[in-house]
Structures are given as structure tokens and as C-alpha cells.
Design a protein around this motif. Structure first.
Motif, PDB file in Angstrom:
ATOM      1  N   GLY A 179       0.778  -1.231   0.000  1.00  0.00           N
ATOM      2  CA  GLY A 179       0.000   0.000   0.000  1.00  0.00           C
ATOM      3  C   GLY A 179       0.806   1.275   0.000  1.00  0.00           C
ATOM      4  N   ALA A 182       0.459   3.470  -3.272  1.00  0.00           N
ATOM      5  CA  ALA A 182      -0.808   4.209  -3.352  1.00  0.00           C
ATOM      6  C   ALA A 182      -0.809   5.389  -2.389  1.00  0.00           C
ATOM      7  CB  ALA A 182      -1.976   3.274  -3.047  1.00  0.00           C
ATOM      8  N   ALA A 183      -0.240   5.209  -1.205  1.00  0.00           N
ATOM      9  CA  ALA A 183      -0.173   6.310  -0.239  1.00  0.00           C
ATOM     10  C   ALA A 183       0.640   7.476  -0.794  1.00  0.00           C
ATOM     11  CB  ALA A 183       0.426   5.810   1.069  1.00  0.00           C
ATOM     12  N   THR A 211      -0.259  -1.109  -4.148  1.00  0.00           N
ATOM     13  CA  THR A 211      -1.340  -0.126  -4.036  1.00  0.00           C
ATOM     14  C   THR A 211      -2.488  -0.628  -3.166  1.00  0.00           C
ATOM     15  OG1 THR A 211      -2.424  -0.961  -6.040  1.00  0.00           O
ATOM     16  CG2 THR A 211      -0.803   0.814  -6.321  1.00  0.00           C
ATOM     17  N   VAL A 212      -2.249  -1.674  -2.391  1.00  0.00           N
ATOM     18  CA  VAL A 212      -3.295  -2.315  -1.585  1.00  0.00           C
ATOM     19  C   VAL A 212      -2.868  -2.341  -0.122  1.00  0.00           C
ATOM     20  CG1 VAL A 212      -4.695  -4.391  -1.271  1.00  0.00           C
ATOM     21  CG2 VAL A 212      -3.896  -3.759  -3.566  1.00  0.00           C
ATOM     22  N   GLY A 213      -3.735  -1.865   0.754  1.00  0.00           N
ATOM     23  CA  GLY A 213      -3.420  -1.864   2.175  1.00  0.00           C
ATOM     24  C   GLY A 213      -3.232  -3.266   2.732  1.00  0.00           C
ATOM     25  N   CYS A 249      -5.152  -1.271   6.007  1.00  0.00           N
ATOM     26  CA  CYS A 249      -6.256  -1.207   5.038  1.00  0.00           C
ATOM     27  C   CYS A 249      -7.143   0.023   5.209  1.00  0.00           C
ATOM     28  CB  CYS A 249      -7.094  -2.474   5.128  1.00  0.00           C
ATOM     29  SG  CYS A 249      -6.203  -3.970   4.636  1.00  0.00           S
ATOM     30  N   ASP A 251      -6.390   3.030   6.165  1.00  0.00           N
ATOM     31  CA  ASP A 251      -5.669   4.303   6.128  1.00  0.00           C
ATOM     32  C   ASP A 251      -6.343   5.284   5.168  1.00  0.00           C
ATOM     33  OD1 ASP A 251      -3.464   6.243   5.188  1.00  0.00           O
ATOM     34  OD2 ASP A 251      -2.485   5.191   6.838  1.00  0.00           O
ATOM     35  N   ARG A 253      -5.169   7.531   3.356  1.00  0.00           N
ATOM     36  CA  ARG A 253      -4.454   7.749   2.093  1.00  0.00           C
ATOM     37  C   ARG A 253      -4.874   6.767   1.010  1.00  0.00           C
ATOM     38  NH1 ARG A 253       1.432   7.237   4.439  1.00  0.00           N
ATOM     39  NH2 ARG A 253       0.249   5.740   5.721  1.00  0.00           N
ATOM     40  N   LEU A 254      -5.563   5.711   1.408  1.00  0.00           N
ATOM     41  CA  LEU A 254      -6.023   4.716   0.440  1.00  0.00           C
ATOM     42  C   LEU A 254      -7.492   4.895   0.074  1.00  0.00           C
ATOM     43  CD1 LEU A 254      -4.352   1.492   1.926  1.00  0.00           C
ATOM     44  CD2 LEU A 254      -3.405   3.149   0.297  1.00  0.00           C
ATOM     45  N   ALA A 257      -8.255   4.727  -3.642  1.00  0.00           N
ATOM     46  CA  ALA A 257      -7.556   3.658  -4.376  1.00  0.00           C
ATOM     47  C   ALA A 257      -8.521   2.516  -4.671  1.00  0.00           C
ATOM     48  CB  ALA A 257      -6.371   3.153  -3.561  1.00  0.00           C
ATOM     49  N   THR A 259      -8.946  -1.283  -6.878  1.00  0.00           N
ATOM     50  CA  THR A 259      -8.225  -2.367  -7.558  1.00  0.00           C
ATOM     51  C   THR A 259      -9.205  -3.274  -8.281  1.00  0.00           C
ATOM     52  OG1 THR A 259      -8.289  -3.803  -5.612  1.00  0.00           O
ATOM     53  CG2 THR A 259      -6.359  -2.393  -5.855  1.00  0.00           C
TER      54      THR A 259
END
Length: 433
Positions: A179, A182-183, A211-213, A249, A251, A253-254, A257, A259
Motif C-alpha cells: 500500500g 498508493a499512499a 497499491t493495496v493496504g 487497510c 488508512d 491515504r487509500l 484507491a 483495484t
């Protein structure tokens, strides 16, 4: 092993050339996952702000090529394996090493991270991610060096650990995985298109989920080290004890995002199954997500094939055992091999030249282990060919030299770069003798 599921064929043709038939099924499985066939349907509209295309993996350059075929020239940078580059008009394609990262991958990753480090809410990052991205996206965490990351990767590959556990450890030693990429893109929107090479198709495990928490912890990563007796440099062990930058997961910042898994092993196996059914085969699907030691699964599937053959009568339909997933090899010897060729070698020994049984085991990315070999074909005459060539199948298995064995008997499958990656493809054909 999963309960077998049978699909009934539409007709009963005679398969006159089993090796050619099996190779056709494998080629169809690969073609089904070609990014040029699948990426276009998942592309977003251009945003009000900037569109930045980034990516990593063995299929990522082909995915970038497909994106530009629909969207036109784009700004961006994608990292792929040496020999896997594709022509793009705007997206820069950088080649680097796999499965052990190198300086080219580390330098390209730093540039990729800088490219997305100053984006706004009107911007869109299109991330094109596939298997192989774990080593191609290389940004050591906690001040670790590239040499230390290389040592960890090499140790992981020799450990026999399943890919999911390998990737948990990789995340906690990285500044870009789990992740963190992505952040870096926040507050821009991030759309990640994934081609899955992991059993179960968990987006958090594909290329270690840049890009995944991820809610795993550095303590869990240390437990994996202990479980598989993975030798770590002292500095790496100390870094894990300090924690990591993996992004949980929930967060914020995501929040923007998204997927999507756009190609997976199940789709490729289904295409091969339909082709085999049309040729008159009775299908027994063993699962698209098998894991385990390659030689053990090879022996077990050979026993299944022998049991099927023992119950066959003249005129019965051919039976095809079909499976996917990602097997592993615990390094015991100094030979050259990968999980698909080792599966095939163990199966050949167990089959002992049984008539009417042929198999193929290949990686859909064209690379089995670290060799430029997709896998191998086995037939009733494989061990006889080995005897004529003066090579011993048991000795080759003991030395993890499956590639050497099949090179000697003419059983290697060599495709070159396939430009995709949906994991292992295994098919065992049993014809009435």
C-alpha cells in the motif's frame, strides 16, 4: 486436494498427437490472459487533471501497450523483466532483473515514486501490476541496501515458502509495497488493474500489493523467517524488529484507491477446459490455486493418473486432469530447475513409462524458476529417452536439476516472453491404451 469436478464433453474425437494437443491447451491458456485482449475494457476516462501510468511486472509493458492502444500516448513509467519490453509512445518502459532485483530496478523504482509524489485530487494514477512486480519494484526500507534485499530474495526463493508468505516478508522490507505506493499518490485517485499470479487472486499479494493496504505486521514477517529458517543479514533482522511502513487497510491515504483483477488463472484454465471438452475429453479439474512442494504434487497427480488409467477400457473417452496454482521448490541441490519442471520430473518417475499418459507443466509467463524455460512435457517414453541419453531421473530430482534433465531428453517447453503471467498450467492426459 480438492474434490474432483467433472465436465462432460460434447463429442469424442481421437487425439492423435498428445504432446501437440497439450501444447495447444497451454498456448490457449496464455492467449486468454494476453493484456491486449483484456485491458481495454477496464480503462478509465481521462481525468480533469493529469493521467500518470505506472506499473511493474512481467505483463506490465504489454498492459501499457494495451492502454496506449485505447487511450493514446500517456505519461508514465513501467518496470518489466529483461526481454519483456513493448513499444509505447509516451510511457517509458524500463527493464530490470527478476526474480532477484538489481540496480536498474532500484533506480527505476525511485523514479517511479518521484513521478507520483506531487499529485493533486484531479489527477489519476493508472497502475498496471502483474506477477514479478515484487522484485521489479525495489525500494529497500529502513536504510537497507540493495545487496541486503538481494540476499533476502535469493534466500526466499530457496526456502520453499509459499508465495503469500514470501510477499508478506517482502512488504515489510520495502518502502513501496503493502500500500505504500498508493499512499504516495494521495490525494490523487488510483486505479490498479491486476493480472493475478497468486493462488486465490488476493490483490494484496499480487506483486506484494504496492497499491493495496495490508494489516500484517513486522512481527508476522519475523515469524515467517523463523518458520522457514530463512537466513537474514543482521541489518535486515534489526529492521524488521523496528517495524515497517506498510499501510493498513483503513488508512485515509487509500480512500481513493481502487483495484480490479482483470485476468486470473481460473479464466485461462476454463478456456483450456472448453477446448479439451470439445476434443472429447472428460475433464477433472483439480483446482486453480494449488500450492505445495512441486515434487510432492507431481507424485500425487501421477498416482491419480495411474488410478484413472487402471480403470479405463478400450473406447473410453480420454481423461484430462487440469490444475493451476503456484508450486514451490525447496533447494536441495545445485542443479537448474523450477517448480513446473520439477513437478514434471517427479511425475515422470512415478509414472514409470505407463502407456497412454502424457503431461505438460509450464509457467504461463514463460519462465520456470529463473530459467528462460516455461516448463516440460512428459510422455511414456521420457524415461527411456533419459536412459539413452545417459541421464538419471532420480539423480536429477535429487539435485533439483529438472531443467537439465528435460534438456537432455528434448522435453523442454520454451516460449520466450509470453507478456502475461497467470501462474502455473498443468494438464495430464490419460488415453485408453
Amino acid at each position: 486436494m480438492k474434490t474432483l469436478r467433472r465436465l462432460h464433453p460434447r463429442e469424442h474425437d481421437v487425439i492423435t498427437d498428445p504432446p501437440q494437443f497439450l501444447r495447444r491447451l497451454f498456448d490457449l491458456a496464455v492467449a486468454t490472459a494476453d493484456p491486449m485482449r483484456i485491458v481495454g475494457a477496464h480503462l478509465p476516462a481521462r481525468p480533469a487533471g493529469r493521467l500518470i501510468v505506472i506499473g511493474a511486472g512481467k505483463a506490465s509493458a504489454r498492459m501499457a501497450e494495451a492502454a496506449e492502444a485505447s487511450l493514446g500516448p500517456c505519461e508514465g513509467l513501467v518496470i518489466t523483466r529483461y526481454g519483456y519490453a513493448r513499444p509505447c509512445d509516451g510511457i517509458e518502459i524500463v527493464e530490470a532483473a527478476h526474480p532477484v532485483p538489481d540496480a536498474a530496478g532500484a533506480a527505476a523504482t525511485a523514479r517511479l515514486m518521484a513521478l507520483v509524489g506531487d499529485l493533486g485530487p484531479d489527477d489519476l494514477v493508472l497502475a498496471l501490476i502483474s506477477g514479478g512486480g515484487s522484485s521489479l519494484l525495489c525500494a529497500p526500507a529502513h536504510g537497507l541496501t540493495l545487496a541486503e534485499k538481494q540476499a533476502v530474495n535469493a534466500a526466499l526463493l530457496a526456502s520453499g515458502a509459499p508465495i503469500g508468505e514470501m510477499n508478506i516478508l517482502r512488504k515489510h522490507l520495502s518502502a513501496v509495497k503493502g500500500g505504500q505506493l498508493a499512499a504516495l499518490c494521495a490525494p490523487a485517485r488510483v486505479l490498479t488493474l491486476l493480472i493475478s499470479d497468486v493462488p486465490g487472486d488476493d490483490p494484496a499479494l499480487i506483486a506484494s500489493g504496492p497499491t493495496v493496504g495490508d494489516d500484517s505486521t513486522a512481527a508476522e514477517a519475523l515469524a515467517i523467517v523463523d518458520r522457514w529458517a530463512i537466513p537474514l543479514p543482521a541489518q535486515v533482522h534489526a529492521a524488521l524488529q523496528q517495524g515497517s511502513g506498510v499501510v493498513p487497510c483503513g488508512d485515509a491515504r487509500l480512500a481513493r484507491a481502487e483495484t480490479r483483477v482483470i485476468a486470473a488463472p481460473a479464466q485461462s484454465l476454463a478456456a483450456a477446459a472448453a477446448e479439451a471438452a470439445a476434443a472429447g475429453c472428460e475433464l477433472r479439474l483439480l483446482g486453480d490455486d494449488l500450492e505445495g512442494e512441486a515434487r510432492d504434487i507431481g507424485w500425487a497427480q501421477a498416482q491419480m493418473a495411474l488410478a484413472v488409467a487402471a480403470g479405463m477400457r478400450p473406447g473410453d473417452r480420454p481423461v484430462l486432469l487440469l490444475s493451476g496454482g503456484e508450486l514451490t521448490v525447496t533447494r536441495r541441490g545445485a542443479g537448474s530447475g523450477g517448480p513446473n519442471a520439477e513437478f514434471a520430473l517427479a511425475a515422470a518417475i512415478a509414472l514409470a513409462g505407463a502407456p497412454g499418459i502424457h503431461l505438460i507443466a509450464c509457467d504461463t509467463d514463460g519462465v520456470d524458476g529463473a530459467a528462460e524455460v516455461a516448463g516440460a512435457l512428459v510422455g511414456p517414453d521420457t524415461l527411456a529417452q533419459a536412459a539413452r541419453a545417459g541421464v538419471s531421473a532420480p539423480d536429477a530430482l535429487a539435485a533439483n536439476d529438472s531443467h537439465g534433465f528435460f534438456a537432455a531428453v528434448g522435453g523442454q517447453v520454451i516460449t520466450g516472453p509470453t507478456l502475461t503471467n497467470v501462474n502455473d498450467f498443468r494438464a495430464i492426459l490419460i488415453c485408453p491404451s
